[in-house]
Design an enzyme around this catalytic site. Sequence first.
Site, PDB file in Angstrom:
ATOM      1  CE  LYS A  96      -3.060   2.593   3.121  1.00 31.18           C
ATOM      2  NZ  LYS A  96      -2.102   3.569   3.687  1.00 31.18           N
ATOM      3  CG  ASN A  97       2.563   2.626   3.560  1.00 31.66           C
ATOM      4  OD1 ASN A  97       1.433   3.103   3.491  1.00 31.66           O
ATOM      5  ND2 ASN A  97       3.069   2.176   4.695  1.00 31.66           N
TER       6      ASN A  97
ATOM      7  CG  ASP B 200      -5.018   5.335   9.521  1.00 35.18           C
ATOM      8  OD1 ASP B 200      -6.171   4.974   9.281  1.00 35.18           O
ATOM      9  OD2 ASP B 200      -4.008   4.684   9.218  1.00 35.18           O
TER      10      ASP B 200
END
Length: 435
Positions: free
Chosen positions: A22-23, A121
């Site tokens: 993902k990152n 987040d």
Amino acid sequence: MGTFKIEGGHRLQGEITPQGAKNEALQILCAVLLTAEAVTISNIPDIIDVNKLIALLENLGVKIQKKGEGSYTFKADEVNLDYLQSEAFKRDGRGLRGSIMLVGPLLARFGKGYIPKPGGDKIGRRRLDTHFEGFIKLGAAFRYNREEYFYGVEAKKLKGAYMLLDEASVTGTANIVMAAVLAEGTTTIYNAACEPYLQQLCNMLNRMGARISGVGSNLLTIEGVEKLGGTDHRMLPDMIEIGSWIGLAAMTRSELTIKNVSWENLGLIPSVFGKLGITLERKGDDIYIPAHTEGYEIQNYIDGSILTIADAPWPGLTPDLLSIILVVSTQARGEVLIHQKMFESRLFFVDKLLDMGAKIILCDPHRATVIGHDFKSSLKGTTMTSPDIRAGVSLLIAALSAKGESTIHNIEQIDRGYEAIDTRLQAIGARITRV
């Protein structure tokens, strides 16, 4: 709002393959804006955050062609810069933390980049100063609309500069690198992040014609070029997901094989889980975890003092795994101090674990002491709400090991970072249902 129903206490068995990282995806996808030529990227995870970024690129006018599962070709030869000033962009960009990395490529190629204050987040302050200070040193003018929380940078021509970053920010380094590759002259970045995903970005840019040296170190030198071309790129497996599956195997005392993990890019992850007493065997490029029927014992330091596990910039331990390590420690034999240095709200999910019967002392917003049960007492199923991606998966792991049924609400947070997690877990025997 989606919900998982989980029947815990069952052992799992089989093989699981980690998704693309993902990152890394959030950096690599933004880099397609640096060229008018086609860039083909494979092993892209099918998750909410990445799909939001792909949609943003499409709205910007990037031509996107799906080549197969997880594989896309991007061509940014007709970028619609007017979209950056639209209300739609202010709304869509706000919902994704990774949208900040659009600014560097847009600034480098088109002389301007805008972004609304990004979301993501809720794990504490995640400031953007490193990004914009880097752009300013390259010659960009900065402006900020406080009423709309809208950032902008503009420059007729970026010029290389020396900079010492105030923190080794991964996204900040990536953003500055993407801006500097098309700047005039030489840029030197000291205290640069050097995570494998940042190395992947630099190597991809070099294949496109950039001149970046020092890749893998904290000192990057970038010789600016006139333009970049197309390339093909395959993303690494997600190290956070690999750590999640190691923790899941230990907590459920299951025999699991994690396939194709890219061992050379895991850094300290295997050794940190080893310090918790978890057995990992390397089989080719796979990780084999035997069933820990006798449990696992946390190591003390050689002087007998309690083990501390803390996050740090690469090659230290990634902060994204501390939530999982904390949960795994609740059933270990022994005690451990978890020190989350980077984000002051990331440990606040421990109240859910306390409700399940875990023994945890939250010392302050950054530190928690865990006293393991050694499987002599099971966690108890309960109803929870996922606060962020990593805490959500940690609670899911706790629920799969717990006695009885658990309910996890707000699972969209988990879906932001984990591809089809319920069906993949069902394939290895987990009793999990999406409601």
